[in-house]
Design an enzyme around this catalytic site. Sequence first.
Site, PDB file in Angstrom:
ATOM      1  N   ASP A 175       0.507  -7.488  -0.121  1.00  0.00           N
ATOM      2  CA  ASP A 175       0.603  -6.357   0.314  1.00  0.00           C
ATOM      3  C   ASP A 175       2.229  -6.115   0.323  1.00  0.00           C
ATOM      4  O   ASP A 175       2.802  -6.080   1.576  1.00  0.00           O
ATOM      5  CB  ASP A 175       0.118  -5.949   1.716  1.00  0.00           C
ATOM      6  CG  ASP A 175       0.138  -4.639   1.920  1.00  0.00           C
ATOM      7  OD1 ASP A 175       0.783  -3.641   1.159  1.00  0.00           O
ATOM      8  OD2 ASP A 175      -0.421  -4.095   3.037  1.00  0.00           O
ATOM      9  N   GLY A 197       2.511   4.113  12.454  1.00  0.00           N
ATOM     10  CA  GLY A 197       3.849   4.144  12.309  1.00  0.00           C
ATOM     11  C   GLY A 197       4.729   3.150  12.053  1.00  0.00           C
ATOM     12  O   GLY A 197       5.986   3.187  12.220  1.00  0.00           O
ATOM     13  N   SER A 219       1.590  -5.125   7.459  1.00  0.00           N
ATOM     14  CA  SER A 219       0.592  -4.675   6.660  1.00  0.00           C
ATOM     15  C   SER A 219      -0.424  -3.886   7.406  1.00  0.00           C
ATOM     16  O   SER A 219      -0.520  -2.580   7.078  1.00  0.00           O
ATOM     17  CB  SER A 219      -0.128  -5.923   5.883  1.00  0.00           C
ATOM     18  OG  SER A 219      -1.213  -5.371   5.286  1.00  0.00           O
ATOM     19  N   HIS A 223       0.679  -1.282  -0.094  1.00  0.00           N
ATOM     20  CA  HIS A 223      -0.009   0.039  -0.174  1.00  0.00           C
ATOM     21  C   HIS A 223       0.829   1.279  -0.027  1.00  0.00           C
ATOM     22  O   HIS A 223       0.425   2.356  -0.596  1.00  0.00           O
ATOM     23  CB  HIS A 223      -1.031   0.086   1.168  1.00  0.00           C
ATOM     24  CG  HIS A 223      -0.488  -0.079   2.616  1.00  0.00           C
ATOM     25  ND1 HIS A 223      -0.082  -1.268   3.134  1.00  0.00           N
ATOM     26  CD2 HIS A 223      -0.001   0.779   3.618  1.00  0.00           C
ATOM     27  CE1 HIS A 223       0.189  -1.234   4.443  1.00  0.00           C
ATOM     28  NE2 HIS A 223       0.415   0.257   4.408  1.00  0.00           N
ATOM     29  N   SER A 227       4.290   0.633   9.689  1.00  0.00           N
ATOM     30  CA  SER A 227       3.923  -0.099   8.401  1.00  0.00           C
ATOM     31  C   SER A 227       5.297  -0.583   7.490  1.00  0.00           C
ATOM     32  O   SER A 227       6.045   0.353   7.580  1.00  0.00           O
ATOM     33  CB  SER A 227       3.262   0.773   7.400  1.00  0.00           C
ATOM     34  OG  SER A 227       2.835   0.202   6.292  1.00  0.00           O
TER      35      SER A 227
END
Length: 474
Positions: A248, A335, A353, A218, A337
């Site tokens: 992802d 914070g 994810s 993402h 990811s």
Amino acid sequence: MSHKRIPKRKAAVAVGGVAALGAAAFLIPMANASQDNASGATTAAPRTLKATGASDLAAQLQQLLGQAFAGSYYDSAKQQLVVNVVNGDNNVIAQAEKAGAAVRQVANSSKALKSAARTLKAKATIPGTAWAVDPKTNKVVVTADSTVTGTKWDRLQSTVQSLGSNMATLKKTSGSFKTFVSGGDAIFSQVQNGEVRCSLGFNVTASDGSPAFLTAGHCGVAAKDWSDTQGGQPIATVDQAQFPGNGDFSLVKYNDATTQAPSEVNVGNGQTVAIKQAEDATVGTTVFRMGSTTGLHDGQVTGLDATVNFQSETDPNGVDTVNGLIQTNVCAEAGDSGGSLFTQDGGAVGLTSGGSGDCTAGGETFFQPVTTALQATGATLGDGGAAGAGAGASADPSATAADPSASAGDQAGGDQIGGAADPSATAGDQSGAGDASGTGTGTGDQSGANAQSGANDQSGAAANESSSGNHQSR
């Protein structure tokens, strides 16, 4: 994580910024147990295995047993792999026992569990829901977040009940499922409505030999060009990105072909742990996650092949469904990811994810399997020989992760890519003060990256006024 910059952009994948660590025994090596406990016994006994060995054995038995294989998990107390089999064929059981597994006969086959998951996908793809196979219970565990209420809850509950209590269970979780779009080893990108901040996962070598890294998909969908400093010039460009759908993950290539990116993790205090291999997750194993918001946290893998239905980032009435994820009880917050999920033995397991909850109350966090990302992108872990180089002394396996009183900024801020972060910032400072309930990944200030004074205020109250949007989707 702390991503060191050294001459020729020798970028070390690193994990720093340690907040309070629940398990003081982090990186304390498991005893070099025998790989076979059968000492002259005529009946094969389950082998004593480390987590990596259990993962390897599980993969072998899945191929060996075929349709009789119904999942497996690691019994960390006994240090044994437990394998589920669905057929009472003594030959099948004997094969599994001879290979060194503890065998358990169960009712539901892998095929039946996958069929149940397909039913859920067809009838209950609702934002705020997730499901994964739990081999310990031999069921599909369905989770609904706090947004699933009213008719949505009725629909989900009805679908789960239709599968039968022996096939699926339903539970509620606090918070809401959202992608964690910022954190870890900070990387930044400017987009139309502000700045996106994400996290570098693991350094890799692309199929064409280029130095690159993996991060969350993402993030790669939200922005193409990534910098190592806020507002800085791009140093890497997205080559491939997958989100939503079957994963992802993103492959991001360094723009400088001379970048050296050794495969190692910085555990603070100048110590590193070499990332030796990519490995599949096994339910029951202990794993570690790092993020600039909450630091280093550990937990267990609780489910595999998880499906998560995030609220759509672009369509208020839509859903972003991601398949094939690892489910854990490791906490995470806004914070965190894209950061690394790894084992104490140096196994690269996943990329952060999304999930729900926080590191106070707990929650679920989902990870993209590294093995799947590598296979899909054609990349290989590390730089083919630079592991352990360029990031300080080797970690003392008997040492704890780091000083629990040190802030994420102390551990990682000064060593951020380009050293952009304020070394005195706290973990909350690093995460910014964006709206933790946000779900957008492509617009706005995804992490409050400009807000170095957030002080863990996830409500956005202390956001720097230069941030645009202040919209965190974690």
